[in-house]
Design a protein around this motif. Structure first.
Motif, PDB file in Angstrom:
ATOM      1  N   SER A 190      30.700  36.057  51.848  1.00 42.34           N
ATOM      2  CA  SER A 190      31.854  35.369  52.408  1.00 42.34           C
ATOM      3  C   SER A 190      32.772  36.382  53.082  1.00 42.34           C
ATOM      4  O   SER A 190      33.025  37.466  52.552  1.00 42.34           O
ATOM      5  N   ALA A 191      33.286  36.023  54.245  1.00 38.99           N
ATOM      6  CA  ALA A 191      34.231  36.889  54.949  1.00 38.99           C
ATOM      7  C   ALA A 191      35.600  36.874  54.269  1.00 38.99           C
ATOM      8  O   ALA A 191      36.382  37.826  54.405  1.00 38.99           O
ATOM      9  N   THR A 192      35.889  35.802  53.542  1.00 39.97           N
ATOM     10  CA  THR A 192      37.186  35.659  52.849  1.00 39.97           C
ATOM     11  C   THR A 192      36.926  35.173  51.420  1.00 39.97           C
ATOM     12  O   THR A 192      37.185  34.018  51.087  1.00 39.97           O
ATOM     13  N   PRO A 193      36.378  36.033  50.569  1.00 45.14           N
ATOM     14  CA  PRO A 193      35.930  35.586  49.234  1.00 45.14           C
ATOM     15  C   PRO A 193      37.051  35.034  48.360  1.00 45.14           C
ATOM     16  O   PRO A 193      36.835  34.070  47.623  1.00 45.14           O
ATOM     17  N   ARG A 194      38.243  35.602  48.424  1.00 49.92           N
ATOM     18  CA  ARG A 194      39.315  35.119  47.558  1.00 49.92           C
ATOM     19  C   ARG A 194      39.781  33.734  47.984  1.00 49.92           C
ATOM     20  O   ARG A 194      39.996  32.854  47.153  1.00 49.92           O
ATOM     21  N   GLU A 195      39.931  33.548  49.277  1.00 51.33           N
ATOM     22  CA  GLU A 195      40.352  32.239  49.772  1.00 51.33           C
ATOM     23  C   GLU A 195      39.281  31.185  49.514  1.00 51.33           C
ATOM     24  O   GLU A 195      39.583  30.043  49.125  1.00 51.33           O
ATOM     25  N   ASP A 196      38.015  31.574  49.707  1.00 50.54           N
ATOM     26  CA  ASP A 196      36.917  30.635  49.457  1.00 50.54           C
ATOM     27  C   ASP A 196      36.802  30.307  47.973  1.00 50.54           C
ATOM     28  O   ASP A 196      36.490  29.170  47.598  1.00 50.54           O
ATOM     29  N   ALA A 197      37.048  31.303  47.129  1.00 49.76           N
ATOM     30  CA  ALA A 197      37.033  31.056  45.687  1.00 49.76           C
ATOM     31  C   ALA A 197      38.124  30.055  45.314  1.00 49.76           C
ATOM     32  O   ALA A 197      37.918  29.189  44.466  1.00 49.76           O
ATOM     33  N   LEU A 199      39.282  27.638  47.195  1.00 50.66           N
ATOM     34  CA  LEU A 199      38.851  26.316  47.629  1.00 50.66           C
ATOM     35  C   LEU A 199      37.793  25.746  46.681  1.00 50.66           C
ATOM     36  O   LEU A 199      37.837  24.562  46.326  1.00 50.66           O
ATOM     37  N   LEU A 200      36.842  26.587  46.275  1.00 47.90           N
ATOM     38  CA  LEU A 200      35.772  26.117  45.397  1.00 47.90           C
ATOM     39  C   LEU A 200      36.316  25.761  44.019  1.00 47.90           C
ATOM     40  O   LEU A 200      35.929  24.742  43.426  1.00 47.90           O
ATOM     41  N   LEU A 201      37.247  26.561  43.512  1.00 50.02           N
ATOM     42  CA  LEU A 201      37.848  26.270  42.216  1.00 50.02           C
ATOM     43  C   LEU A 201      38.632  24.957  42.278  1.00 50.02           C
ATOM     44  O   LEU A 201      38.573  24.133  41.355  1.00 50.02           O
ATOM     45  N   GLY A 202      39.345  24.755  43.385  1.00 48.67           N
ATOM     46  CA  GLY A 202      40.077  23.506  43.553  1.00 48.67           C
ATOM     47  C   GLY A 202      39.158  22.296  43.581  1.00 48.67           C
ATOM     48  O   GLY A 202      39.471  21.241  43.017  1.00 48.67           O
ATOM     49  N   LEU A 203      37.996  22.456  44.218  1.00 47.34           N
ATOM     50  CA  LEU A 203      37.025  21.365  44.262  1.00 47.34           C
ATOM     51  C   LEU A 203      36.520  21.028  42.868  1.00 47.34           C
ATOM     52  O   LEU A 203      36.427  19.846  42.493  1.00 47.34           O
ATOM     53  N   ASP A 220      29.207   9.529  39.986  1.00 44.95           N
ATOM     54  CA  ASP A 220      28.087   9.629  40.918  1.00 44.95           C
ATOM     55  C   ASP A 220      27.776  11.101  41.153  1.00 44.95           C
ATOM     56  O   ASP A 220      28.398  11.753  41.993  1.00 44.95           O
ATOM     57  N   PHE A 221      26.807  11.629  40.416  1.00 45.40           N
ATOM     58  CA  PHE A 221      26.494  13.046  40.520  1.00 45.40           C
ATOM     59  C   PHE A 221      25.741  13.370  41.804  1.00 45.40           C
ATOM     60  O   PHE A 221      25.736  14.529  42.237  1.00 45.40           O
ATOM     61  N   ASP A 222      25.108  12.380  42.419  1.00 47.04           N
ATOM     62  CA  ASP A 222      24.535  12.611  43.745  1.00 47.04           C
ATOM     63  C   ASP A 222      25.647  12.908  44.748  1.00 47.04           C
ATOM     64  O   ASP A 222      25.507  13.774  45.625  1.00 47.04           O
ATOM     65  N   HIS A 223      26.751  12.181  44.602  1.00 47.96           N
ATOM     66  CA  HIS A 223      27.909  12.437  45.469  1.00 47.96           C
ATOM     67  C   HIS A 223      28.487  13.827  45.199  1.00 47.96           C
ATOM     68  O   HIS A 223      28.905  14.528  46.131  1.00 47.96           O
ATOM     69  N   VAL A 224      28.509  14.222  43.923  1.00 45.35           N
ATOM     70  CA  VAL A 224      28.968  15.573  43.580  1.00 45.35           C
ATOM     71  C   VAL A 224      28.108  16.607  44.289  1.00 45.35           C
ATOM     72  O   VAL A 224      28.611  17.574  44.875  1.00 45.35           O
ATOM     73  N   SER A 225      26.787  16.406  44.273  1.00 44.89           N
ATOM     74  CA  SER A 225      25.867  17.350  44.925  1.00 44.89           C
ATOM     75  C   SER A 225      26.111  17.434  46.422  1.00 44.89           C
ATOM     76  O   SER A 225      26.171  18.526  46.999  1.00 44.89           O
ATOM     77  N   THR A 226      26.246  16.278  47.070  1.00 51.75           N
ATOM     78  CA  THR A 226      26.456  16.296  48.520  1.00 51.75           C
ATOM     79  C   THR A 226      27.814  16.904  48.867  1.00 51.75           C
ATOM     80  O   THR A 226      27.956  17.578  49.898  1.00 51.75           O
ATOM     81  N   THR A 227      28.802  16.695  47.994  1.00 50.00           N
ATOM     82  CA  THR A 227      30.116  17.297  48.221  1.00 50.00           C
ATOM     83  C   THR A 227      30.039  18.816  48.113  1.00 50.00           C
ATOM     84  O   THR A 227      30.613  19.549  48.931  1.00 50.00           O
ATOM     85  N   LEU A 228      29.318  19.302  47.103  1.00 48.21           N
ATOM     86  CA  LEU A 228      29.145  20.746  46.953  1.00 48.21           C
ATOM     87  C   LEU A 228      28.393  21.336  48.142  1.00 48.21           C
ATOM     88  O   LEU A 228      28.758  22.404  48.658  1.00 48.21           O
ATOM     89  N   LYS A 229      27.364  20.637  48.595  1.00 43.48           N
ATOM     90  CA  LYS A 229      26.595  21.129  49.731  1.00 43.48           C
ATOM     91  C   LYS A 229      27.468  21.191  50.974  1.00 43.48           C
ATOM     92  O   LYS A 229      27.400  22.146  51.765  1.00 43.48           O
ATOM     93  N   ARG A 230      28.297  20.170  51.151  1.00 46.94           N
ATOM     94  CA  ARG A 230      29.221  20.161  52.281  1.00 46.94           C
ATOM     95  C   ARG A 230      30.207  21.317  52.183  1.00 46.94           C
ATOM     96  O   ARG A 230      30.524  21.963  53.179  1.00 46.94           O
ATOM     97  N   GLN A 231      30.681  21.588  50.978  1.00 44.74           N
ATOM     98  CA  GLN A 231      31.640  22.678  50.795  1.00 44.74           C
ATOM     99  C   GLN A 231      31.022  24.015  51.173  1.00 44.74           C
ATOM    100  O   GLN A 231      31.645  24.838  51.844  1.00 44.74           O
TER     101      GLN A 231
END
Length: 242
Positions: A190-197, A199-203, A220-231
């Motif tokens: 990641s070019a911005t690991p702290r900022e990305d971390a 965002l991921l923690l917030g998700l 809906d864990f399928d939705h969780v998966s697609t959300t993570l993939k999108r992130q």
């Protein structure tokens, strides 16, 4: 919550219990029973449910035992959340051990190629599928097997805002979790690991809170998966989507 100098994940203080120290193994066992009972009350009733008499009844110990180890309710509350922090950090460490070793095997000896963005599309897709599957499993476990801990965490967050002594514990927990995610984002170039971390923690917090409201059986864990993939597609487009 914006990252600052305290969010690096380094320099965490050791967990320190505030109440009277137990001098014998039997005494330590009783002290632990009291704290485990207080944590169950937090999960069931919230922090305001913690009272010496209620905790003694829950722990099946004499009332005098709670007042012996904890001089007042505030000390009992702080040590209850110290116990929670200890348990939560263990969950983070167990997941990290389970997560990183297979990931490193997927990368193999090609970490430099990964970081340079030179791995094949097939290798990248395999890695992406692994990341999404493992993180979805983590969420499933959190809202299922670890549901009580998530409920305690919600109480913990509020209490940390209004109680300075508990705030230190909350920051310790957050630094540890944030540091693991930041380390992962660095490994993924990641070019911005702290900022990305951040965002991921917030998700994760959002998904876990939603699952607590819905219940694991209605999530809906399928939705969780697609959300993570999108992130990941947003955070690491150059790496994961060439």
């Amino acid at each position: 919550m914006t990252p600052d100098g305290a969010e690096s994940g380094a320099g965490d203080k050791s967990l320190i219990y505030q109440g009277r120290k137990a001098s014998r193994a039997k005494s330590e066992h009783r002290r632990r029973l009291i704290l485990e009972a207080a944590l169950r009350i937090v999960i069931r009733e919230g922090v305001r449910g913690i009272r010496h008499r209620a905790v003694a009844k829950e722990a099946d110990v004499p009332l005098a035992a709670t007042t012996y180890y904890f001089k007042d309710i505030q000390e009992l509350i702080v040590d209850t959340f110290t116990l929670y922090t200890e348990k939560a950090l263990n969950v983070v460490n167990r997941f990290t051990e389970r997560f990183y070793q297979p990931l490193q095997q997927l990368v193999g000896g090609n970490l430099a190629e990964l970081q340079a963005g030179n791995l094949s599309d097939e290798a990248l897709n395999t890695m992406l599928d692994y990341l999404v599957a493992q993180l979805t499993l983590y969420v499933r476990e959190q809202v299922g097997e670890e549901r009580d801990m998530l409920i305690a965490e919600q109480a913990f967050r509020y209490e940390a805002i209004v109680n300075e002594r508990i705030r230190e514990l909350a920051l310790m927990h957050r630094r540890a979790l944030f540091g693991k995610i930041e380390e992962f984002m660095q490994m993924m170039s990641s070019a911005t690991p702290r900022e990305d971390a951040e965002l991921l923690l917030g998700l994760f917090h959002s998904v876990e809170y939603s699952a607590l409201l819905l219940g694991a059986e209605n999530t809906d864990f399928d939705h969780v998966s697609t959300t993570l993939k999108r992130q990941f597609s947003l955070l690491l487009p150059a790496l994961l989507y060439k």
